[in-house]
Design a protein around this motif. Structure first.
Motif, PDB file in Angstrom:
ATOM      1  N   ASN A 183       0.831  -1.205   0.000  1.00 27.49           N
ATOM      2  CA  ASN A 183       0.000   0.000   0.000  1.00 27.49           C
ATOM      3  C   ASN A 183       0.865   1.254   0.000  1.00 27.49           C
ATOM      4  N   CYS A 184       0.239   2.358  -0.406  1.00 31.15           N
ATOM      5  CA  CYS A 184       0.902   3.651  -0.336  1.00 31.15           C
ATOM      6  C   CYS A 184       1.365   3.881   1.094  1.00 31.15           C
ATOM      7  N   GLU A 185       2.606   4.298   1.247  1.00 29.47           N
ATOM      8  CA  GLU A 185       3.165   4.483   2.581  1.00 29.47           C
ATOM      9  C   GLU A 185       2.717   5.786   3.244  1.00 29.47           C
ATOM     10  N   ARG A 186       1.930   6.580   2.534  1.00 26.80           N
ATOM     11  CA  ARG A 186       1.442   7.837   3.119  1.00 26.80           C
ATOM     12  C   ARG A 186      -0.060   7.791   3.405  1.00 26.80           C
ATOM     13  N   CYS A 187      -0.845   7.224   2.507  1.00 23.14           N
ATOM     14  CA  CYS A 187      -2.303   7.229   2.703  1.00 23.14           C
ATOM     15  C   CYS A 187      -2.903   5.821   2.747  1.00 23.14           C
ATOM     16  N   TRP A 188      -2.089   4.828   2.565  1.00 21.30           N
ATOM     17  CA  TRP A 188      -2.496   3.420   2.544  1.00 21.30           C
ATOM     18  C   TRP A 188      -3.366   3.061   1.345  1.00 21.30           C
ATOM     19  N   GLY A 189      -3.389   3.914   0.313  1.00 24.13           N
ATOM     20  CA  GLY A 189      -4.121   3.603  -0.893  1.00 24.13           C
ATOM     21  C   GLY A 189      -3.495   2.418  -1.628  1.00 24.13           C
ATOM     22  N   GLU A 190      -4.277   1.814  -2.517  1.00 28.33           N
ATOM     23  CA  GLU A 190      -3.829   0.619  -3.231  1.00 28.33           C
ATOM     24  C   GLU A 190      -3.742   0.815  -4.743  1.00 28.33           C
ATOM     25  N   ASN A 191      -4.212   1.933  -5.244  1.00 29.77           N
ATOM     26  CA  ASN A 191      -4.309   2.126  -6.694  1.00 29.77           C
ATOM     27  C   ASN A 191      -3.139   2.905  -7.269  1.00 29.77           C
ATOM     28  N   ARG A 192      -2.750   2.515  -8.473  1.00 30.02           N
ATOM     29  CA  ARG A 192      -1.704   3.208  -9.235  1.00 30.02           C
ATOM     30  C   ARG A 192      -0.444   3.429  -8.409  1.00 30.02           C
ATOM     31  N   LEU A 193       0.105   2.355  -7.869  1.00 34.01           N
ATOM     32  CA  LEU A 193       1.283   2.446  -7.017  1.00 34.01           C
ATOM     33  C   LEU A 193       2.540   2.733  -7.827  1.00 34.01           C
ATOM     34  N   GLU A 194       3.358   3.628  -7.301  1.00 37.20           N
ATOM     35  CA  GLU A 194       4.589   4.063  -7.947  1.00 37.20           C
ATOM     36  C   GLU A 194       5.711   4.076  -6.920  1.00 37.20           C
ATOM     37  N   ILE A 195       6.929   3.964  -7.396  1.00 35.18           N
ATOM     38  CA  ILE A 195       8.079   4.017  -6.509  1.00 35.18           C
ATOM     39  C   ILE A 195       8.677   5.421  -6.558  1.00 35.18           C
TER      40      ILE A 195
END
Length: 91
Positions: A31-43
């Motif tokens: 998950n996104c390390e800031r908002c815990w979102g799961e969509n369109r993950l990027e590094i």
């Protein structure tokens, strides 16, 4: 013609090495390390000091929106993690 650092970097992002690093981070962190979102993950590179030979702690998994906000491309406020969690738990 001489290859610029930017061109090398963009080529690197298409390499098997980078794709393996990217998948490893996505699979481990999920998950996104800031908002815990799961969509369109990027590094996101926290630093470019070790670019082409990154340490895992140099990299952060972000959703597209948080990544854009970090770089100042997206101004819209995103709901905080606490707001998203409360909505998820209590509707």
């Amino acid at each position: 013609m001489r290859t610029t650092h930017k061109q090398k970097y963009h080529r690197y992002l298409k390499s098997k090495k980078w794709k393996a690093i990217r998948m490893k981070i996505i699979n481990e962190r999920e998950n996104c390390e800031r908002c815990w979102g799961e969509n369109r993950l990027e590094i996101h590179h926290k630093t470019y000091k070790n670019v082409f030979n990154e340490k895992m702690e140099d990299l952060e998994l972000l959703c597209h929106s948080c990544h854009q906000q970090h770089h100042g491309f997206e101004k819209a406020e995103k709901p905080s993690f606490l707001n998203r969690l409360t909505t998820f738990l209590f509707g």
